[in-house]
Design a protein around this motif. Sequence first.
Motif, PDB file in Angstrom:
ATOM      1  N   CYS A  72       0.749  -1.173  -0.082  1.00 46.74           N
ATOM      2  CA  CYS A  72       0.243  -0.058   0.078  1.00 46.74           C
ATOM      3  C   CYS A  72       0.962   1.315  -0.075  1.00 46.74           C
ATOM      4  CB  CYS A  72      -0.955  -0.102   1.116  1.00 46.74           C
ATOM      5  SG  CYS A  72      -2.150  -1.228   1.268  1.00 46.74           S
ATOM      6  N   TRP A 125       0.995   4.218  -2.850  1.00 42.70           N
ATOM      7  CA  TRP A 125       0.684   5.653  -2.551  1.00 42.70           C
ATOM      8  C   TRP A 125       1.952   6.468  -3.223  1.00 42.70           C
ATOM      9  CZ3 TRP A 125      -2.229   9.579  -1.658  1.00 42.70           C
ATOM     10  CH2 TRP A 125      -1.548  10.871  -1.223  1.00 42.70           C
ATOM     11  N   LEU A 126       2.967   6.124  -3.011  1.00 46.53           N
ATOM     12  CA  LEU A 126       4.350   6.794  -3.196  1.00 46.53           C
ATOM     13  C   LEU A 126       4.341   6.787  -4.960  1.00 46.53           C
ATOM     14  CD1 LEU A 126       6.928   5.417  -0.942  1.00 46.53           C
ATOM     15  CD2 LEU A 126       5.730   7.673  -0.894  1.00 46.53           C
ATOM     16  N   LYS A 161       1.859   5.886  -7.249  1.00 49.25           N
ATOM     17  CA  LYS A 161       0.454   6.284  -8.016  1.00 49.25           C
ATOM     18  C   LYS A 161      -0.317   7.067  -7.257  1.00 49.25           C
ATOM     19  CE  LYS A 161       0.785   2.062 -10.844  1.00 49.25           C
ATOM     20  NZ  LYS A 161       0.907   2.777 -12.028  1.00 49.25           N
ATOM     21  N   LYS A 162      -0.310   7.474  -6.136  1.00 52.16           N
ATOM     22  CA  LYS A 162      -0.790   8.413  -5.353  1.00 52.16           C
ATOM     23  C   LYS A 162      -2.505   7.800  -5.070  1.00 52.16           C
ATOM     24  CE  LYS A 162       1.694  11.490  -3.980  1.00 52.16           C
ATOM     25  NZ  LYS A 162       2.789  10.900  -4.288  1.00 52.16           N
ATOM     26  N   ILE A 163      -2.367   6.332  -5.073  1.00 47.11           N
ATOM     27  CA  ILE A 163      -3.467   5.445  -4.616  1.00 47.11           C
ATOM     28  C   ILE A 163      -3.581   5.465  -3.111  1.00 47.11           C
ATOM     29  CG2 ILE A 163      -4.731   3.370  -4.737  1.00 47.11           C
ATOM     30  CD1 ILE A 163      -3.431   3.003  -7.638  1.00 47.11           C
ATOM     31  N   ARG A 164      -4.295   5.951  -2.529  1.00 47.51           N
ATOM     32  CA  ARG A 164      -4.609   5.897  -1.096  1.00 47.51           C
ATOM     33  C   ARG A 164      -4.772   4.565  -0.647  1.00 47.51           C
ATOM     34  NH1 ARG A 164      -5.100  10.772   1.438  1.00 47.51           N
ATOM     35  NH2 ARG A 164      -6.204   9.634   3.334  1.00 47.51           N
ATOM     36  N   MET A 186      -4.118   5.601   5.744  1.00 45.37           N
ATOM     37  CA  MET A 186      -3.001   6.169   5.455  1.00 45.37           C
ATOM     38  C   MET A 186      -2.290   6.298   6.634  1.00 45.37           C
ATOM     39  SD  MET A 186      -1.287   8.143   3.453  1.00 45.37           S
ATOM     40  CE  MET A 186      -2.495   8.387   2.101  1.00 45.37           C
TER      41      MET A 186
END
Length: 209
Positions: free
Chosen positions: A126, A130-131, A133-136, A183
């Motif tokens: 995860c 996030w880093l 693709k900025k997928i939370r 997050m």
Amino acid sequence: MEEKIITWKKRPFSWSQMSSFEYSPDQWYRKYYLGEKQKTSAEMEFGKEIGEKLASDPDFMPHIPRQKHMEYGVQVKLGDVELVGYFDSFNDLPEGVVYPLHEYKTGRKAWDQKRADNHGQITFYCLLLWLAKKIRPEQVLATIHWMPTEESDQSFKDFMDGKRNIEFKKGGQVASFVTKRTMRDVLMFSARINQTIKEMEDYIKLRNQ
């Protein structure tokens, strides 16, 4: 020694390296720092074989869910640290508002919901998403599929040679556990990575005093 530490630090940091250190610093040191070849167990070889078959043959165990990509690789930086991971199965196009991620596990030790929720590999993945693709993490729908195994009958020669034969457990059922991360989980895990790398470096220096 300093040059060797620099070389080690340039190697992309994976969940396998992290979990190896947390399980046994000595084992980690020999494998990831000294580069010694490690003997793999029959369980590990079996799990690797099953993972490869799931990735390459859609007719093999068709009841096990697959996503768009198999062995989906992500490499990204956390500060100065290069992180890398290969997801067993992932869909980089959201289904509704979630991104499905699947991990396949074999083994005799039972998985349950608590073990799935605490499994650092999912949190690591995860963080990568996030880093990169900025997928939370709240958008990632992760599922761990556990296929129970057992030791099979073996010949007397194999027994005397210490060889173990692994197969799927007779009557065993695939157990699937959906698990989510937040997050906050991901941010705390990034701090855990940085702390682990510091501990690794300290351990290297301790071993080389």
